[in-house]
Design a protein around this motif. Structure first.
Motif, PDB file in Angstrom:
ATOM      1  N   VAL A   1      52.401  27.999  38.102  1.00 16.07           N
ATOM      2  CA  VAL A   1      53.234  27.210  39.003  1.00 16.07           C
ATOM      3  C   VAL A   1      53.346  25.762  38.547  1.00 16.07           C
ATOM      4  O   VAL A   1      53.761  24.911  39.304  1.00 16.07           O
ATOM      5  N   SER A   2      52.993  25.505  37.315  1.00 16.56           N
ATOM      6  CA  SER A   2      53.097  24.141  36.826  1.00 16.56           C
ATOM      7  C   SER A   2      54.459  23.931  36.167  1.00 16.56           C
ATOM      8  O   SER A   2      54.890  24.716  35.332  1.00 16.56           O
TER       9      SER A   2
ATOM     10  N   LEU B   1      56.129  29.094  45.277  1.00 18.24           N
ATOM     11  CA  LEU B   1      54.813  28.564  44.895  1.00 18.24           C
ATOM     12  C   LEU B   1      54.953  27.234  44.166  1.00 18.24           C
ATOM     13  O   LEU B   1      54.185  26.297  44.405  1.00 18.24           O
TER      14      LEU B   1
ATOM     15  N   PHE C   1      55.734  24.711  46.799  1.00 17.35           N
ATOM     16  CA  PHE C   1      54.562  24.394  47.606  1.00 17.35           C
ATOM     17  C   PHE C   1      53.642  23.426  46.870  1.00 17.35           C
ATOM     18  O   PHE C   1      53.164  22.452  47.438  1.00 17.35           O
ATOM     19  N   HIS C   2      53.409  23.683  45.591  1.00 16.77           N
ATOM     20  CA  HIS C   2      52.486  22.857  44.814  1.00 16.77           C
ATOM     21  C   HIS C   2      53.093  21.522  44.382  1.00 16.77           C
ATOM     22  O   HIS C   2      52.350  20.596  44.053  1.00 16.77           O
ATOM     23  N   HIS C   3      54.406  21.417  44.395  1.00 16.86           N
ATOM     24  CA  HIS C   3      55.073  20.190  43.947  1.00 16.86           C
ATOM     25  C   HIS C   3      55.974  19.623  45.041  1.00 16.86           C
ATOM     26  O   HIS C   3      56.955  18.951  44.744  1.00 16.86           O
ATOM     27  N   TYR C   4      55.632  19.889  46.298  1.00 18.97           N
ATOM     28  CA  TYR C   4      56.494  19.530  47.426  1.00 18.97           C
ATOM     29  C   TYR C   4      56.863  18.053  47.422  1.00 18.97           C
ATOM     30  O   TYR C   4      58.035  17.697  47.551  1.00 18.97           O
TER      31      TYR C   4
END
Length: 90
Positions: free
Chosen positions: A12-13, A74, A77-80
């Motif tokens: 998810v990066s 995802l 979510f991780h980079h909102y």
């Protein structure tokens, strides 16, 4: 976290350059995906057709280089915070 099929871990990066390739509307849709909104709800919220939402999701998945709407959510979510217009501009 892994998928059921093949037990491939989710990557998810993404970098800021990848997020910057998204249009303003695609970033808005992606933020809604991070909140788990269904296409119908998302379409009503944004005042667009559900078909248009699906087109945006398809474009987002392609631009992010992920395999599904779930993986795109995802990423969102991780980079909102990075999906805000101000973060993309800097």
């Amino acid at each position: 976290m892994t998928t059921g099929a093949g037990n491939r871990p989710f990557d998810v990066s993404v970098d800021m350059a990848t997020l910057a390739r998204l249009t303003d509307r695609e970033r808005e849709v992606l933020r809604c995906l991070a909140r788990g909104e269904m296409n119908r709800v998302l379409a009503r919220r944004l005042g667009i057709a559900e078909r248009t939402v699906r087109a945006h999701v398809t474009s987002i998945v392609r631009k992010l280089g992920v395999g599904s709407r779930f993986e795109a959510s995802l990423v969102a979510f991780h980079h909102y915070e990075a999906l805000t217009d101000e973060a993309i501009a800097s």
